[in-house]
Write a protein that holds these residues in place. Structure first.
Motif, PDB file in Angstrom:
ATOM      1  N   LEU A   1      -1.260  12.409   3.363  1.00 23.81           N
ATOM      2  CA  LEU A   1      -0.712  13.758   3.574  1.00 23.81           C
ATOM      3  C   LEU A   1       0.777  13.694   3.904  1.00 23.81           C
ATOM      4  O   LEU A   1       1.566  14.514   3.415  1.00 23.81           O
ATOM      5  N   LYS A   2       1.163  12.717   4.722  1.00 21.61           N
ATOM      6  CA  LYS A   2       2.571  12.571   5.077  1.00 21.61           C
ATOM      7  C   LYS A   2       3.403  12.195   3.853  1.00 21.61           C
ATOM      8  O   LYS A   2       4.545  12.642   3.717  1.00 21.61           O
ATOM      9  N   ALA A   3       2.826  11.395   2.946  1.00 19.82           N
ATOM     10  CA  ALA A   3       3.540  10.968   1.744  1.00 19.82           C
ATOM     11  C   ALA A   3       3.835  12.160   0.837  1.00 19.82           C
ATOM     12  O   ALA A   3       4.928  12.261   0.262  1.00 19.82           O
ATOM     13  N   ILE A   4       2.867  13.073   0.714  1.00 23.76           N
ATOM     14  CA  ILE A   4       3.071  14.272  -0.110  1.00 23.76           C
ATOM     15  C   ILE A   4       4.243  15.093   0.437  1.00 23.76           C
ATOM     16  O   ILE A   4       5.126  15.538  -0.306  1.00 23.76           O
ATOM     17  N   ALA A   5       4.234  15.288   1.759  1.00 24.20           N
ATOM     18  CA  ALA A   5       5.315  16.066   2.386  1.00 24.20           C
ATOM     19  C   ALA A   5       6.650  15.342   2.270  1.00 24.20           C
ATOM     20  O   ALA A   5       7.693  15.960   1.991  1.00 24.20           O
ATOM     21  N   TYR A   6       6.638  14.023   2.474  1.00 23.23           N
ATOM     22  CA  TYR A   6       7.868  13.229   2.430  1.00 23.23           C
ATOM     23  C   TYR A   6       8.491  13.259   1.040  1.00 23.23           C
ATOM     24  O   TYR A   6       9.702  13.479   0.885  1.00 23.23           O
TER      25      TYR A   6
ATOM     26  N   LEU B   1       0.836  -1.201   0.000  1.00 29.94           N
ATOM     27  CA  LEU B   1       0.000   0.000   0.000  1.00 29.94           C
ATOM     28  C   LEU B   1       0.874   1.255   0.000  1.00 29.94           C
ATOM     29  O   LEU B   1       0.556   2.241  -0.679  1.00 29.94           O
ATOM     30  N   ILE B   2       1.970   1.209   0.722  1.00 30.56           N
ATOM     31  CA  ILE B   2       2.858   2.374   0.792  1.00 30.56           C
ATOM     32  C   ILE B   2       3.513   2.637  -0.562  1.00 30.56           C
ATOM     33  O   ILE B   2       3.624   3.792  -0.995  1.00 30.56           O
ATOM     34  N   THR B   3       3.911   1.584  -1.246  1.00 32.06           N
ATOM     35  CA  THR B   3       4.583   1.764  -2.532  1.00 32.06           C
ATOM     36  C   THR B   3       3.597   2.076  -3.664  1.00 32.06           C
ATOM     37  O   THR B   3       3.878   2.910  -4.528  1.00 32.06           O
ATOM     38  N   THR B   4       2.427   1.428  -3.645  1.00 30.16           N
ATOM     39  CA  THR B   4       1.467   1.572  -4.754  1.00 30.16           C
ATOM     40  C   THR B   4       0.571   2.793  -4.581  1.00 30.16           C
ATOM     41  O   THR B   4       0.482   3.652  -5.461  1.00 30.16           O
ATOM     42  N   ASP B   5      -0.098   2.892  -3.438  1.00 24.09           N
ATOM     43  CA  ASP B   5      -1.067   3.970  -3.233  1.00 24.09           C
ATOM     44  C   ASP B   5      -0.422   5.291  -2.819  1.00 24.09           C
ATOM     45  O   ASP B   5      -0.933   6.364  -3.141  1.00 24.09           O
ATOM     46  N   LEU B   6       0.670   5.205  -2.105  1.00 22.91           N
ATOM     47  CA  LEU B   6       1.312   6.438  -1.621  1.00 22.91           C
ATOM     48  C   LEU B   6       2.505   6.847  -2.487  1.00 22.91           C
ATOM     49  O   LEU B   6       3.123   7.892  -2.235  1.00 22.91           O
ATOM     50  N   ASN B   7       2.860   6.006  -3.449  1.00 20.99           N
ATOM     51  CA  ASN B   7       3.943   6.320  -4.399  1.00 20.99           C
ATOM     52  C   ASN B   7       5.305   6.502  -3.718  1.00 20.99           C
ATOM     53  O   ASN B   7       6.118   7.334  -4.144  1.00 20.99           O
ATOM     54  N   ILE B   8       5.529   5.737  -2.688  1.00 22.41           N
ATOM     55  CA  ILE B   8       6.829   5.764  -2.004  1.00 22.41           C
ATOM     56  C   ILE B   8       7.679   4.633  -2.570  1.00 22.41           C
ATOM     57  O   ILE B   8       7.275   3.471  -2.527  1.00 22.41           O
ATOM     58  N   PRO B   9       8.856   4.924  -3.139  1.00 18.93           N
ATOM     59  CA  PRO B   9       9.729   3.856  -3.656  1.00 18.93           C
ATOM     60  C   PRO B   9      10.038   2.832  -2.570  1.00 18.93           C
ATOM     61  O   PRO B   9      10.142   3.168  -1.391  1.00 18.93           O
ATOM     62  N   GLU B  10      10.181   1.600  -2.975  1.00 18.76           N
ATOM     63  CA  GLU B  10      10.358   0.512  -2.025  1.00 18.76           C
ATOM     64  C   GLU B  10      11.573   0.717  -1.116  1.00 18.76           C
ATOM     65  O   GLU B  10      11.548   0.375   0.064  1.00 18.76           O
ATOM     66  N   ILE B  11      12.633   1.311  -1.675  1.00 16.38           N
ATOM     67  CA  ILE B  11      13.848   1.494  -0.872  1.00 16.38           C
ATOM     68  C   ILE B  11      13.647   2.537   0.233  1.00 16.38           C
ATOM     69  O   ILE B  11      14.459   2.628   1.161  1.00 16.38           O
ATOM     70  N   TYR B  12      12.552   3.304   0.147  1.00 15.45           N
ATOM     71  CA  TYR B  12      12.296   4.350   1.138  1.00 15.45           C
ATOM     72  C   TYR B  12      11.158   3.985   2.096  1.00 15.45           C
ATOM     73  O   TYR B  12      10.759   4.813   2.910  1.00 15.45           O
ATOM     74  N   VAL B  13      10.631   2.784   1.988  1.00 22.94           N
ATOM     75  CA  VAL B  13       9.472   2.418   2.810  1.00 22.94           C
ATOM     76  C   VAL B  13       9.782   2.543   4.302  1.00 22.94           C
ATOM     77  O   VAL B  13       9.033   3.151   5.069  1.00 22.94           O
ATOM     78  N   GLU B  14      10.887   1.964   4.737  1.00 24.42           N
ATOM     79  CA  GLU B  14      11.230   2.009   6.163  1.00 24.42           C
ATOM     80  C   GLU B  14      11.551   3.433   6.602  1.00 24.42           C
ATOM     81  O   GLU B  14      11.183   3.847   7.706  1.00 24.42           O
ATOM     82  N   ASP B  15      12.231   4.186   5.752  1.00 28.32           N
ATOM     83  CA  ASP B  15      12.548   5.574   6.080  1.00 28.32           C
ATOM     84  C   ASP B  15      11.270   6.399   6.197  1.00 28.32           C
ATOM     85  O   ASP B  15      11.145   7.255   7.070  1.00 28.32           O
ATOM     86  N   PHE B  16      10.304   6.138   5.311  1.00 33.21           N
ATOM     87  CA  PHE B  16       9.019   6.841   5.361  1.00 33.21           C
ATOM     88  C   PHE B  16       8.281   6.490   6.659  1.00 33.21           C
ATOM     89  O   PHE B  16       7.689   7.370   7.303  1.00 33.21           O
ATOM     90  N   ALA B  17       8.322   5.233   7.062  1.00 31.72           N
ATOM     91  CA  ALA B  17       7.668   4.818   8.301  1.00 31.72           C
ATOM     92  C   ALA B  17       8.305   5.517   9.507  1.00 31.72           C
ATOM     93  O   ALA B  17       7.616   5.937  10.440  1.00 31.72           O
ATOM     94  N   TYR B  18       9.618   5.660   9.474  1.00 38.57           N
ATOM     95  CA  TYR B  18      10.325   6.356  10.556  1.00 38.57           C
ATOM     96  C   TYR B  18       9.932   7.835  10.569  1.00 38.57           C
ATOM     97  O   TYR B  18       9.707   8.428  11.631  1.00 38.57           O
ATOM     98  N   TYR B  19       9.801   8.421   9.378  1.00 38.57           N
ATOM     99  CA  TYR B  19       9.389   9.822   9.239  1.00 38.57           C
ATOM    100  C   TYR B  19       8.002  10.024   9.853  1.00 38.57           C
ATOM    101  O   TYR B  19       7.754  11.014  10.553  1.00 38.57           O
ATOM    102  N   CYS B  20       7.107   9.087   9.625  1.00 33.49           N
ATOM    103  CA  CYS B  20       5.748   9.179  10.179  1.00 33.49           C
ATOM    104  C   CYS B  20       5.762   8.978  11.696  1.00 33.49           C
ATOM    105  O   CYS B  20       5.024   9.645  12.428  1.00 33.49           O
ATOM    106  N   ALA B  21       6.613   8.065  12.166  1.00 34.15           N
ATOM    107  CA  ALA B  21       6.665   7.766  13.597  1.00 34.15           C
ATOM    108  C   ALA B  21       7.198   8.929  14.416  1.00 34.15           C
ATOM    109  O   ALA B  21       6.942   9.011  15.623  1.00 34.15           O
ATOM    110  N   GLU B  22       7.929   9.832  13.775  1.00 31.74           N
ATOM    111  CA  GLU B  22       8.449  11.002  14.485  1.00 31.74           C
ATOM    112  C   GLU B  22       7.371  12.050  14.736  1.00 31.74           C
ATOM    113  O   GLU B  22       7.559  12.951  15.545  1.00 31.74           O
ATOM    114  N   ASP B  23       6.239  11.933  14.037  1.00 25.73           N
ATOM    115  CA  ASP B  23       5.148  12.899  14.166  1.00 25.73           C
ATOM    116  C   ASP B  23       4.146  12.377  15.203  1.00 25.73           C
ATOM    117  O   ASP B  23       3.485  11.357  14.995  1.00 25.73           O
TER     118      ASP B  23
END
Length: 247
Positions: A234-239, A191-213
């Motif tokens: 919304l977090k994906a757009i900012a990320y 879902l993170i890669t397909t619906d949120l358009n986050i590259p697979e190599i950034y999935v964990e980094d994106f999750a960490y970015y969200c966890a800081e909020d």
């Protein structure tokens, strides 16, 4: 007027010159392994000894100076004028923890486990059968913080030498990692890669970015998947914007 100006320049130098210190050598076992905390309780300032056992801390007559470590008995002196004029040697004793006397053989045991276990009466109550949750096991860093907070002396020492701040930072980092892993367990990577358009190599980094909020974490705590997905959009757009700026 000129004399007044010179006095303004000289007075701070005189005050600085009057600042006094108590210093000397600490003699104790294991100094190369354990630093000694030197705390001026009166002025609420602290230092640690050098690996060679030397110490130096600001003090005045009447101050109470405390010398302590995990491995040594606490030692306190009241500063006298002689302590400020000459080096003061400190001798520390090792802390020996003695166990209270306990009864080891309460039953007439034979050494055969299959026989002896029948002699031992045990009452086990599973608190879950009464609707209580199993208590959460504290992480090591959280246990360190609890232990420090339970002792006013340890809390003062760790606050002065900066250890308390480091422990709180470690707890904050540990909590963020926990929330990151919780997010990845809640939301599929697909879902993170397909619906949120986050590259697979950034999935964990994106999750960490969200966890800081904290706001994002609070939505995750509500266990409302739809609300969480809206928040992640919304977090994906900012990320993505941030990553584009960096790259």
């Amino acid at each position: 007027m000129r004399i007044y100006f010179y006095l303004l320049l000289i007075l701070p130098l005189i005050s600085f010159g009057q600042e006094k210190f108590i210093k000397g050598q600490i003699y104790a076992d294991s100094l190369d392994t354990y630093q000694i905390n030197i705390i001026n309780i009166t002025q609420e300032i602290g230092q640690v000894s050098t690996p060679e056992g030397k110490y130096n801390i600001r003090a005045k007559v009447g101050d109470s100076i405390l010398f302590t470590s995990l491995q040594h008995k606490t030692y306190t002196i009241n500063v006298e004028d002689s302590n400020l004029r000459t080096n003061t040697s400190i001798f520390l004793e090792m802390q020996i923890n003695e166990l209270e006397e306990v009864t080891i053989l309460q039953y007439d045991l034979t050494g055969n486990l299959s026989k002896d276990i029948k002699q031992v009466e045990t009452d086990f109550i599973d608190q879950r059968q009464f609707g209580f949750r199993v208590p959460r096991k504290l992480a090591k860093v959280e246990r360190e913080l609890r232990a420090a907070q339970s002792s006013s002396l340890d809390f003062l020492i760790m606050s002065l030498n900066g250890e308390m701040k480091k422990i709180k930072q470690r707890i904050e980092i540990a909590n963020i990692k926990t929330d990151k892993n919780r997010l990845l367990r809640t939301i599929p990577s697909s879902l993170i890669t397909t619906d949120l358009n986050i590259p697979e190599i950034y999935v964990e980094d994106f999750a960490y970015y969200c966890a800081e909020d904290k706001h994002t974490v609070s939505i995750m705590d509500k266990e409302d998947p739809l609300a969480l997905i809206d928040e992640l959009k919304l977090k994906a757009i900012a990320y993505i914007s941030i990553k584009n700026l960096k790259e």
